[in-house]
Design a protein around this motif. Structure first.
Motif, short mmCIF file in Angstrom:
data_model
loop_
_atom_site.label_atom_id
_atom_site.label_comp_id
_atom_site.label_asym_id
_atom_site.label_seq_id
_atom_site.Cartn_x
_atom_site.Cartn_y
_atom_site.Cartn_z
N LYS A 54 74.01 100.16 67.48
CA LYS A 54 72.78 99.53 66.96
C LYS A 54 71.60 99.63 67.91
CE LYS A 54 75.99 96.35 64.80
NZ LYS A 54 76.61 95.03 64.96
N PRO A 55 71.72 99.17 69.18
CA PRO A 55 70.55 99.30 70.07
C PRO A 55 70.21 100.75 70.41
CG PRO A 55 72.46 98.47 71.29
CD PRO A 55 72.82 98.44 69.83
N MET A 56 71.22 101.63 70.44
CA MET A 56 70.93 103.04 70.71
C MET A 56 70.14 103.65 69.55
SD MET A 56 74.38 104.37 72.70
CE MET A 56 73.85 106.08 72.73
N ASN A 57 70.47 103.26 68.31
CA ASN A 57 69.67 103.70 67.16
C ASN A 57 68.21 103.30 67.33
OD1 ASN A 57 71.95 104.66 65.88
ND2 ASN A 57 72.07 103.03 64.38
N GLN A 58 68.02 102.03 67.70
CA GLN A 58 66.65 101.50 67.75
C GLN A 58 65.83 102.08 68.89
OE1 GLN A 58 67.40 97.10 67.38
NE2 GLN A 58 66.21 97.38 65.51
N ILE A 59 66.49 102.44 69.99
CA ILE A 59 65.76 103.10 71.07
C ILE A 59 65.15 104.41 70.57
CG2 ILE A 59 66.10 104.42 73.22
CD1 ILE A 59 67.95 102.23 74.17
N ALA A 94 64.36 89.49 64.70
CA ALA A 94 65.17 90.37 65.56
C ALA A 94 66.21 89.57 66.33
CB ALA A 94 64.26 91.13 66.51
N LEU A 95 65.82 88.39 66.80
CA LEU A 95 66.77 87.53 67.51
C LEU A 95 67.89 87.08 66.58
CD1 LEU A 95 64.29 85.36 69.63
CD2 LEU A 95 65.81 87.16 70.47
N LEU A 96 67.52 86.67 65.37
CA LEU A 96 68.52 86.23 64.41
C LEU A 96 69.42 87.38 63.96
CD1 LEU A 96 66.34 83.87 62.14
CD2 LEU A 96 68.09 83.18 63.80
N GLY A 97 68.80 88.52 63.63
CA GLY A 97 69.56 89.66 63.13
C GLY A 97 70.52 90.22 64.16
N SER A 98 70.06 90.37 65.41
CA SER A 98 70.93 90.90 66.45
C SER A 98 72.05 89.93 66.79
CB SER A 98 70.11 91.25 67.70
OG SER A 98 69.36 90.14 68.15
N ALA A 206 67.30 94.69 62.61
CA ALA A 206 68.03 94.40 63.85
C ALA A 206 69.53 94.35 63.60
CB ALA A 206 67.55 93.07 64.44
N ALA A 207 69.94 93.77 62.49
CA ALA A 207 71.36 93.67 62.19
C ALA A 207 72.01 95.04 61.99
CB ALA A 207 71.57 92.82 60.94
N VAL A 240 57.41 98.25 67.06
CA VAL A 240 57.57 98.25 68.52
C VAL A 240 57.97 96.86 69.00
CG1 VAL A 240 56.35 98.48 70.72
CG2 VAL A 240 56.00 100.18 68.93
N ILE A 241 57.28 95.83 68.52
CA ILE A 241 57.55 94.46 68.97
C ILE A 241 58.95 94.01 68.57
CG2 ILE A 241 56.86 92.04 68.73
CD1 ILE A 241 53.98 93.08 68.21
N SER A 242 59.31 94.16 67.30
CA SER A 242 60.61 93.68 66.83
C SER A 242 61.76 94.50 67.40
CB SER A 242 60.66 93.69 65.30
OG SER A 242 60.48 94.99 64.79
N SER A 243 61.59 95.82 67.53
CA SER A 243 62.67 96.66 68.05
C SER A 243 62.94 96.37 69.52
CB SER A 243 62.34 98.14 67.86
OG SER A 243 62.31 98.49 66.50
N LEU A 244 61.90 96.19 70.31
CA LEU A 244 62.09 95.85 71.72
C LEU A 244 62.81 94.51 71.87
CD1 LEU A 244 58.71 96.97 73.34
CD2 LEU A 244 60.96 98.00 73.66
N THR A 245 62.45 93.57 70.99
CA THR A 245 63.12 92.26 71.01
C THR A 245 64.59 92.41 70.66
OG1 THR A 245 61.08 91.16 70.33
CG2 THR A 245 63.12 89.93 70.05
N SER A 246 64.87 93.17 69.63
CA SER A 246 66.25 93.38 69.18
C SER A 246 67.09 94.06 70.26
CB SER A 246 66.26 94.21 67.90
OG SER A 246 67.58 94.51 67.51
N ILE A 247 66.58 95.13 70.84
CA ILE A 247 67.31 95.86 71.88
C ILE A 247 67.60 94.94 73.06
CG2 ILE A 247 67.16 97.74 73.56
CD1 ILE A 247 65.40 99.20 71.45
N SER A 248 66.59 94.19 73.49
CA SER A 248 66.75 93.28 74.63
C SER A 248 67.82 92.23 74.35
CB SER A 248 65.42 92.59 74.96
OG SER A 248 64.43 93.55 75.29
#
Length: 318
Positions: A54-59, A94-98, A206-207, A240-248
């Motif tokens: 998941k985070p590798m996809n979003q990167i 993003a926080l909820l989904g991840s 994010a999920a 950019v904002i939501s993806s960075l939050t999700s990855i983090s």
């Protein structure tokens, strides 16, 4: 080559070639980047760790938005308050989904069918985009966009930068209700609408580990009524904002990135993103989109119904 974190042995050349294809598709069609990256991780490379995928996809889906957002800002083709509202909602989503995905979609048996469903959605969108009515509408949008960009170039060449404000996004009212003009036309929206949409879209993206542009673009153009000139820029900034939050958040909760694999993937993405605009001149977009729609439909069927097909007929289709 064995990639320890991903837990797979893959030839780096295969990684670069697949990701070049992903970059090519994303730079020419502007969609399905996260989905195709996920297909590469799951099927082509054989990864079994959902919370690494998941985070590798979003990167990989972040590259284009990071590069393009400053360009849209410079040309005043970005509704910053709407993008910020989407982004703030995106942080929560993003926080909820991840969090949900890390805890409840951590096994491939749970994650892959849901990923397949969203693949169906994107495939359906592509089938729709090949209909005559949609294609006619897009031709008009492209002509109008080109005319706007030519006008901006003329003003820059003539040293009349101040006049760009008159055709670019210019706000006359800001607050709960926002009003702005673009190319002489007035647009109005309530700030809570993009915020709520940002929450919902970010939960889904994010999920599943995707960018979310396939949901944001229809929302901005259909629900808010923004012209396509400014939809792309507004959506990329929020991604950019939501993806960075999700990855983090994935990393904070224990997910790991296979950095050597990501390095090879980025090389492929950059190659494909460069070749896309060059080669697309010689390939009809409708053919590429049709091919991709068929591929995504097949993948969706395999991810969602693969186990049932194997149980009933004794073979796995993907």
């Amino acid at each position: 080559m064995f990639f320890h974190v991903a837990g797979v042995t893959v030839n780096p050349i295969v990684i670069i070639i697949w990701m070049a294809f992903v970059g090519f598709v994303f730079s020419t069609i502007g969609a399905a980047g996260g989905i195709l990256a996920g297909v590469g991780h799951i099927t082509i490379f054989g990864m079994k760790k959902a919370n690494t995928i998941k985070p590798m996809n979003q990167i990989l889906t972040l590259i284009s938005p990071i590069i393009s957002t400053p360009l849209y800002l410079r040309e005043r083709r970005l509704v910053v308050p709407a993008a910020v509202s989407l982004g703030l909602g995106g942080i929560i989503g993003a926080l909820l989904g991840s969090w949900f995905s890390t805890n409840f979609l951590k096994e491939m048996s749970a994650y892959q069918p849901i990923f397949g469903l969203i693949t169906f959605v994107i495939a359906g969108r592509m089938w729709y985009e090949m209909t005559p009515g949609f294609r006619e509408k897009q031709q008009k949008v492209k002509k109008a966009t080109k005319a706007f960009e030519e006008k901006v170039k003329e003003l820059k060449a003539a040293g009349k930068m101040n006049e760009i404000k008159e055709i670019g996004v210019q706000f006359s009212e800001m607050g709960i209700n926002n009003t702005f003009t673009f190319a002489g036309e007035s647009f109005r929206y309530n700030v809570f609408a993009p915020f709520i949409a940002g929450v919902v879209v970010a939960i889904i993206s994010a999920a599943l580990g995707v960018g979310g542009g396939f949901l944001l673009v229809p929302f901005l153009s259909s629900a808010l009524g923004f012209p396509m000139f400014i939809v792309a820029g507004t959506s990329t900034m929020s991604i950019v904002i939501s993806s960075l939050t999700s990855i983090s958040n994935y990393l904070r909760m224990g997910s790991q990135l296979d950095l050597p694999m990501v390095g090879f993937e980025l090389v492929g993405i950059l190659i494909g993103s460069y070749l896309g605009p060059v080669l697309s001149k010689h390939i009809k977009g409708i053919y590429l989109k049709g091919f991709l729609a068929v591929v995504l439909t097949y993948i969706g069927i395999g991810y969602v119904f693969g186990p049932m097909i194997q149980h009933a007929f004794g073979f796995w289709i993907i």
